[in-house]
Scaffold this motif. Structure first.
Motif, PDB file in Angstrom:
ATOM      1  N   ILE A 193       0.770  -1.167  -0.046  1.00  0.00           N
ATOM      2  CA  ILE A 193       0.175  -0.027  -0.063  1.00  0.00           C
ATOM      3  C   ILE A 193       1.056   1.233  -0.255  1.00  0.00           C
ATOM      4  N   TYR A 194       2.216   1.132  -0.524  1.00  0.00           N
ATOM      5  CA  TYR A 194       2.791   2.328  -0.792  1.00  0.00           C
ATOM      6  C   TYR A 194       2.183   3.592  -1.567  1.00  0.00           C
ATOM      7  N   TRP A 195       1.263   3.064  -2.458  1.00  0.00           N
ATOM      8  CA  TRP A 195       0.613   3.931  -3.384  1.00  0.00           C
ATOM      9  C   TRP A 195      -0.449   4.932  -2.530  1.00  0.00           C
ATOM     10  N   ARG A 196      -0.700   4.545  -1.263  1.00  0.00           N
ATOM     11  CA  ARG A 196      -1.510   5.338  -0.688  1.00  0.00           C
ATOM     12  C   ARG A 196      -1.023   6.601  -0.275  1.00  0.00           C
ATOM     13  N   PRO A 197       0.126   6.517   0.566  1.00  0.00           N
ATOM     14  CA  PRO A 197       1.189   7.929   0.949  1.00  0.00           C
ATOM     15  C   PRO A 197       1.574   8.548  -0.205  1.00  0.00           C
ATOM     16  N   ALA A 198       1.978   7.812  -1.255  1.00  0.00           N
ATOM     17  CA  ALA A 198       2.466   8.292  -2.480  1.00  0.00           C
ATOM     18  C   ALA A 198       1.389   9.227  -3.183  1.00  0.00           C
ATOM     19  N   LEU A 199      -0.048   8.657  -3.280  1.00  0.00           N
ATOM     20  CA  LEU A 199      -1.172   9.426  -3.787  1.00  0.00           C
ATOM     21  C   LEU A 199      -1.344  10.588  -2.842  1.00  0.00           C
ATOM     22  N   PHE A 229       0.970  12.314  -0.982  1.00  0.00           N
ATOM     23  CA  PHE A 229       2.001  13.331  -1.433  1.00  0.00           C
ATOM     24  C   PHE A 229       1.454  14.068  -2.667  1.00  0.00           C
ATOM     25  N   LEU A 230       1.117  13.477  -3.744  1.00  0.00           N
ATOM     26  CA  LEU A 230       0.843  14.119  -4.949  1.00  0.00           C
ATOM     27  C   LEU A 230      -0.366  14.895  -4.890  1.00  0.00           C
ATOM     28  N   LEU A 231      -1.517  14.449  -4.136  1.00  0.00           N
ATOM     29  CA  LEU A 231      -2.567  15.507  -3.714  1.00  0.00           C
ATOM     30  C   LEU A 231      -2.187  16.655  -3.114  1.00  0.00           C
ATOM     31  N   LEU A 232      -1.245  16.721  -2.348  1.00  0.00           N
ATOM     32  CA  LEU A 232      -0.868  17.672  -1.370  1.00  0.00           C
ATOM     33  C   LEU A 232      -0.452  19.134  -2.528  1.00  0.00           C
ATOM     34  N   PHE A 233       0.312  18.792  -3.426  1.00  0.00           N
ATOM     35  CA  PHE A 233       0.376  19.895  -4.381  1.00  0.00           C
ATOM     36  C   PHE A 233      -0.903  20.179  -5.186  1.00  0.00           C
ATOM     37  N   VAL A 234      -1.912  19.503  -5.274  1.00  0.00           N
ATOM     38  CA  VAL A 234      -3.295  19.991  -5.769  1.00  0.00           C
ATOM     39  C   VAL A 234      -3.761  20.923  -4.714  1.00  0.00           C
ATOM     40  N   LEU A 275     -10.764  19.875   2.217  1.00  0.00           N
ATOM     41  CA  LEU A 275     -11.157  18.569   2.498  1.00  0.00           C
ATOM     42  C   LEU A 275      -9.793  17.637   2.457  1.00  0.00           C
ATOM     43  N   TYR A 276      -8.622  18.262   1.915  1.00  0.00           N
ATOM     44  CA  TYR A 276      -7.585  17.309   1.779  1.00  0.00           C
ATOM     45  C   TYR A 276      -7.110  16.730   2.989  1.00  0.00           C
ATOM     46  N   PRO A 277      -7.046  17.665   4.134  1.00  0.00           N
ATOM     47  CA  PRO A 277      -6.332  16.870   5.478  1.00  0.00           C
ATOM     48  C   PRO A 277      -7.214  15.442   5.661  1.00  0.00           C
ATOM     49  N   PHE A 278      -8.492  15.470   5.494  1.00  0.00           N
ATOM     50  CA  PHE A 278      -9.090  14.337   5.825  1.00  0.00           C
ATOM     51  C   PHE A 278      -9.144  13.234   4.748  1.00  0.00           C
ATOM     52  N   ILE A 279      -8.928  13.564   3.680  1.00  0.00           N
ATOM     53  CA  ILE A 279      -8.513  12.633   2.506  1.00  0.00           C
ATOM     54  C   ILE A 279      -7.128  12.114   2.912  1.00  0.00           C
ATOM     55  N   ALA A 280      -6.162  12.787   3.287  1.00  0.00           N
ATOM     56  CA  ALA A 280      -4.775  12.271   3.271  1.00  0.00           C
ATOM     57  C   ALA A 280      -4.986  11.318   4.584  1.00  0.00           C
ATOM     58  N   TYR A 281      -5.380  11.885   5.803  1.00  0.00           N
ATOM     59  CA  TYR A 281      -5.618  11.004   7.007  1.00  0.00           C
ATOM     60  C   TYR A 281      -6.246   9.666   6.346  1.00  0.00           C
ATOM     61  N   PHE A 282      -7.090   9.618   5.908  1.00  0.00           N
ATOM     62  CA  PHE A 282      -7.779   8.338   5.333  1.00  0.00           C
ATOM     63  C   PHE A 282      -6.914   7.351   4.466  1.00  0.00           C
ATOM     64  N   LEU A 283      -6.270   8.216   3.588  1.00  0.00           N
ATOM     65  CA  LEU A 283      -5.338   7.360   2.687  1.00  0.00           C
ATOM     66  C   LEU A 283      -3.951   6.741   3.675  1.00  0.00           C
ATOM     67  N   ILE A 284      -3.434   7.557   4.563  1.00  0.00           N
ATOM     68  CA  ILE A 284      -2.034   7.269   5.098  1.00  0.00           C
ATOM     69  C   ILE A 284      -2.540   6.279   6.173  1.00  0.00           C
ATOM     70  N   LEU A 306       5.249  14.205   6.936  1.00  0.00           N
ATOM     71  CA  LEU A 306       3.859  14.528   7.693  1.00  0.00           C
ATOM     72  C   LEU A 306       3.945  15.485   8.889  1.00  0.00           C
ATOM     73  N   LEU A 307       4.955  15.424   9.578  1.00  0.00           N
ATOM     74  CA  LEU A 307       5.200  16.131  10.607  1.00  0.00           C
ATOM     75  C   LEU A 307       5.376  17.671  10.283  1.00  0.00           C
ATOM     76  N   GLY A 308       6.260  17.742   9.261  1.00  0.00           N
ATOM     77  CA  GLY A 308       6.500  18.982   8.788  1.00  0.00           C
ATOM     78  C   GLY A 308       5.264  19.963   8.186  1.00  0.00           C
ATOM     79  N   THR A 309       4.725  19.042   7.409  1.00  0.00           N
ATOM     80  CA  THR A 309       3.389  19.745   6.637  1.00  0.00           C
ATOM     81  C   THR A 309       2.220  20.256   7.692  1.00  0.00           C
ATOM     82  N   VAL A 310       2.024  19.136   8.603  1.00  0.00           N
ATOM     83  CA  VAL A 310       0.878  19.578   9.606  1.00  0.00           C
ATOM     84  C   VAL A 310       1.341  20.323  10.629  1.00  0.00           C
ATOM     85  N   CYS A 311       2.270  20.458  11.214  1.00  0.00           N
ATOM     86  CA  CYS A 311       3.037  21.369  12.119  1.00  0.00           C
ATOM     87  C   CYS A 311       3.002  22.858  11.711  1.00  0.00           C
ATOM     88  N   VAL A 312       3.540  22.881  10.306  1.00  0.00           N
ATOM     89  CA  VAL A 312       3.627  24.286   9.681  1.00  0.00           C
ATOM     90  C   VAL A 312       2.236  24.897   9.410  1.00  0.00           C
TER      91      VAL A 312
END
Length: 430
Positions: free
Chosen positions: A110-116, A118-123, A144-153, A228-234
């Motif tokens: 399931i490496y594709w989930r955090p990779a996806l 990460f790509l959606l982060l730029f969007v 909506l992205y924070p909740f999508i990223a949580y579900f994926l990771i 994860l820590l850098g993006t969320v904390c900043v």
């Protein structure tokens, strides 16, 4: 008579003489070198010294790169392939790339989930960073992205991010209800309501309802954990820092002194101490049997640490504005929230951009400190499982250089964006 008259008539040019080429020393590369490298005797000496040092550096470093081994199962095989030649053992990167990026416990299928994610982060951040280019409708996806990223990771039941979204909505309603009275009070009231709602509805989430494979936080690591820590904390520390800076200047004594005590205490404590508190001490203040996610504890502590510093940066931007800006808002009949949102904060944040970026870059690099509390981020993976293995014990420069490259790319990108943003917001008259 006619000859005299003809001689008195001035000569009028009817064609231009072709322009002459500039002297060789006043054009092209020679001019640039004279202006930038050899403008004086001292600068010429420093240029030659720098070129000499660069030559010795490249002549020693280039063979290490060119002769590097990229395909070997261990460091011993690398040394046999090199056979005494100078070269790096980069095979450790090709063999352990998955551990360096995702940790050694995250499921490989399931490496594709955090990779996806990460790509959606730029969007998600595109309409925030480049608001003039992308349509504002994309901001819906950003919210909506924070909740999508949580579900994926993390995975698990989809009800968890849904309830978290509902908690955010409740917090926003509380904020909009009290914002007319006090910006800081409404902000902290909204956060408190959202946390309370998450705490209550968190017990309602049922696994198995539209669920995917769940990954516990202890299985996360590698550069994914740093991102994860850098993006969320900043992302969290900037609004909290704004609220703390405004609260420190509030006319309400209780809010003002709470903000002052928080900022001064956090700024006087090393980050490593807060991480130890999150890892060990905080568990003693929780009820027996309570499972408080370690990553969430670390996010809270790092966000608190960064918020205190960003609050002081923004306070400097607020102090740099003349009193006439505040008086202009009062003369227009704006209330406190409108005056801050429309007049004061846009100018203060523009002044504070270099300081905010400096804190953000430092915060992202400080995420490597979590390796001290046994969290296997990128540096923790290098110091722990990889170097502890018999196959790669002794490979240092290749691994640490790879880590430095990843952090440099992210930090350099943040720095270049901040400089571009400063140029875009440069509206002063010259």
């Amino acid at each position: 008579m006619s000859d005299t008259h003809q001689q008195s008539i001035g000569y009028v040019r009817d064609s231009m003489i072709p322009e002459s080429e500039p002297p060789l020393g006043e054009a092209g590369a020679i001019k640039w070198m004279r202006a930038n490298l050899f403008s004086s005797i001292a600068n010429g000496f420093l240029t030659l010294a720098a070129l000499t040092a660069l030559y010795f550096l490249i002549s020693g470093f280039l063979p290490w790169i060119v002769n590097g081994v990229w395909d070997a199962p261990s460091i011993r095989e690398c040394r046999e392939i090199l056979d005494g030649k100078v070269g790096g053992c980069f095979a450790v990167l090709t063999e352990r790339w998955n551990q360096l990026l995702f940790g050694f416990k995250y499921p490989s299928d399931i490496y594709w989930r955090p990779a996806l994610a990460f790509l959606l982060l730029f969007v998600a951040i595109a309409p925030v960073l480049f608001s003039k280019v992308f349509p504002k409708q994309i901001l819906i996806f950003t919210a909506l992205y924070p909740f999508i990223a949580y579900f994926l990771i993390w995975g698990g039941s989809i009800l968890i991010p849904i309830f978290a979204l509902l908690g955010l909505i409740v917090g926003y309603l509380v904020y909009s209800r009290f914002v007319a009275q006090s910006f800081a009070a409404g902000f902290f009231g909204g956060i408190a309501a959202a946390l309370a709602f998450w705490w209550i509805t968190g017990f309602i989430a049922v696994d198995g309802v539209l669920a995917i494979e769940a990954v516990p936080s202890r299985d996360m690591g590698g550069f994914m954990l740093n991102m994860l820590l850098g993006t969320v904390c900043v992302s969290l520390s900037i609004p909290f820092g704004i609220a703390l800076a405004l609260g420190r200047q509030s006319d309400m004594p209780i809010i003002k002194w709470i903000c002052i005590l928080f900022i001064e205490f956090i700024r006087g404590v090393p980050l490593i101490t807060l991480l130890f508190v999150a890892s060990v001490v905080l568990a003693y203040f929780l009820p027996p049997g309570t499972n408080f996610d370690l990553i969430l504890r670390v996010i809270i502590m790092i966000t608190m640490f960064a918020s205190a510093y960003i609050a002081e940066v923004i306070r400097g931007g607020l102090a740099a504005l003349p009193n006439g800006q505040y008086e202009a808002g009062d003369s227009l009949g704006l209330d406190y929230a409108q005056k801050m949102r429309l007049i004061i904060l846009p100018q203060a944040l523009k002044i504070s951009i270099p300081g905010i970026v400096n804190v953000s870059v430092g915060l992202f690099k400080d995420t490597t400190l979590v390796s001290v509390i046994s969290m296997f981020d990128l540096v923790g993976m290098i110091r722990g499982p990889i170097l502890a293995s018999t196959e790669w014990n002794g490979v240092y420069w290749e691994l640490l250089g790879f880590a430095a490259l990843l952090f440099f790319v992210v930090c350099y990108g943040i720095s270049q964006y901040s400089q571009w943003l400063e140029r875009q917001l440069q509206t002063d008259h010259k």
